[in-house]
Design an enzyme around this catalytic site. Sequence first.
Site, PDB file in Angstrom:
ATOM      1  N   GLY A  21       0.814  -1.207   0.000  1.00 54.10           N
ATOM      2  CA  GLY A  21       0.000   0.000   0.000  1.00 54.10           C
ATOM      3  C   GLY A  21       0.853   1.265   0.000  1.00 54.10           C
ATOM      4  N   SER A  58      -3.578  -3.382  -0.426  1.00 56.52           N
ATOM      5  CA  SER A  58      -2.433  -4.112   0.119  1.00 56.52           C
ATOM      6  C   SER A  58      -2.852  -5.499   0.601  1.00 56.52           C
ATOM      7  CB  SER A  58      -1.852  -3.310   1.287  1.00 56.52           C
ATOM      8  OG  SER A  58      -0.885  -4.077   1.963  1.00 56.52           O
ATOM      9  N   GLN A 108      -7.683  -0.246   3.843  1.00 58.74           N
ATOM     10  CA  GLN A 108      -8.523  -0.811   4.908  1.00 58.74           C
ATOM     11  C   GLN A 108      -9.906  -1.229   4.400  1.00 58.74           C
ATOM     12  OE1 GLN A 108      -7.753  -1.558   8.042  1.00 58.74           O
ATOM     13  NE2 GLN A 108      -5.697  -0.680   8.018  1.00 58.74           N
ATOM     14  N   ASN A 127      -7.724   3.885   9.052  1.00 58.27           N
ATOM     15  CA  ASN A 127      -7.134   2.716   9.687  1.00 58.27           C
ATOM     16  C   ASN A 127      -7.187   2.774  11.210  1.00 58.27           C
ATOM     17  OD1 ASN A 127      -5.278   4.804   8.603  1.00 58.27           O
ATOM     18  ND2 ASN A 127      -3.811   3.823   9.957  1.00 58.27           N
ATOM     19  N   HIS A 175      -1.726  -7.794   2.704  1.00 57.15           N
ATOM     20  CA  HIS A 175      -1.695  -8.302   4.087  1.00 57.15           C
ATOM     21  C   HIS A 175      -2.802  -7.744   4.965  1.00 57.15           C
ATOM     22  CE1 HIS A 175       0.286  -4.970   6.481  1.00 57.15           C
ATOM     23  NE2 HIS A 175       0.581  -4.562   5.259  1.00 57.15           N
ATOM     24  N   THR A 178      11.484  -7.490 -11.270  1.00 53.29           N
ATOM     25  CA  THR A 178      10.913  -8.827 -11.462  1.00 53.29           C
ATOM     26  C   THR A 178       9.707  -8.988 -10.550  1.00 53.29           C
ATOM     27  OG1 THR A 178      13.058  -9.698 -12.035  1.00 53.29           O
ATOM     28  CG2 THR A 178      11.403 -11.308 -11.318  1.00 53.29           C
ATOM     29  N   CYS A 207       2.275   2.348  13.004  1.00 52.78           N
ATOM     30  CA  CYS A 207       3.406   3.214  12.654  1.00 52.78           C
ATOM     31  C   CYS A 207       3.632   4.275  13.707  1.00 52.78           C
ATOM     32  CB  CYS A 207       3.163   3.884  11.314  1.00 52.78           C
ATOM     33  SG  CYS A 207       2.252   2.847  10.193  1.00 52.78           S
TER      34      CYS A 207
END
Length: 394
Positions: A74, A202, A182, A154, A204, A240, A328
Amino acid sequence: MKMNKRIYLDHSATTGTKQEVLEEMLPVFTTNYGNPSSVHSFGRDAKKLVDQARMRVAKALGALPEEIFFTAGGTEADNWVLKGVAYANKNKGNHIITTAIEHHAVLHTCEQLEKEGYKVTYLPVDSYGMISLEDLKASITDETILISIMYANNEIGTVQPIEEIGKIARERKIYFHTDAVQAVGNVKIDVKAQNIDMLSLSGHKFYGPKGIGALYIRKGTKILNLILGGGQERGRRAGTENVPGIVGLGKAIELATENIDSHNEKLLKMRKKLIDGVMEKIPYTRLNGHPEKRLPNNANFCFQYIEGESLLLNLDMKGIAGSSGSACTSGSLDPSHVLLAIGLSHEIAHGSLRLTLGDDNTEEDIDYVLEVLPEIVQRLRSMSPLYEKVKGGK
Ligand SMILES: *Cc1c(COP(=O)(O)O)cnc(C)c1O
């Protein structure tokens, strides 16, 4: 045995990868390990898997496969939008509109752009964490090139009026990006119906692997590339491809969108029990975020007269994993910028607790939290001279 119990209530920080997702990923590490750019059969097989995942992501968003670009998460997707649109549209204008409650991936990138001469408006939010559409309209100038407003917050879970924002942006011919990290798996998304030009997600955050995400870019959008190198992702994002991650992301988003109704129903029921229980059992408590327009898995409280960090440590000792502010910001002593933006004082914001539910939680988990949390809050408050005074005065 209660002592060994571990309850994870931090699904907005990250989620575990689902077994079915992992099973699709494993052969990509060991047998189907080709490079999608190679011409031989190993490469072609890998390319097919990447194409399939791209189709799954597109389908989940109501987008076209060629509008999906895989990123390392994200954060990269957010950085790409802000820098890429700012640099590509410099001749049109230098003004960006965002909100005061965005994720740091957006906020810190905006701060960097300000240093480079761009002008950024950080829209305020009301006490529920909601922006005002009138504020948004009033902040648009002839120089505005991008509106970037998160789908759902979030920390406090508030869901913004995305369709209305999209309509305003479209009428004024301004690009609209939403950080939907989210929202995916919790809210139904249709980028066409909602007039979304760019969208970050994202893996995860919806039971897929970490380190993989995607950016949806509507066909025809003017945006520069962020990561330069080889010609991967049709020349738009070099490096890649993370094929196992991409395969996992594709499977995870398919599962998350297929099961969205049953997932939400289960989470809403548990969340109601949690919020009602906490508000009933613990005095001097505030529920943060919008009462209805919020993510189905989010509960965020402020407990007056205590400190969020000690609360987290005490909960952890009882096997309960929660969070104060976002992952964070924890570790720093500053209260969350989101809680300050909804008008809380530093003092109150320090006593915050975010509990975010997920597919692996049960009603029994909530019972356990409702047993343990009031005791801990009570104990911590009994050590606060201020609380004793308030109580004594009553
Ligand atoms: C987690 C999160 C991000 C960052 O995503 P990563 O994949 O962890 O880099 C960005 N925005 C929001 C709203 C998030 O919750």
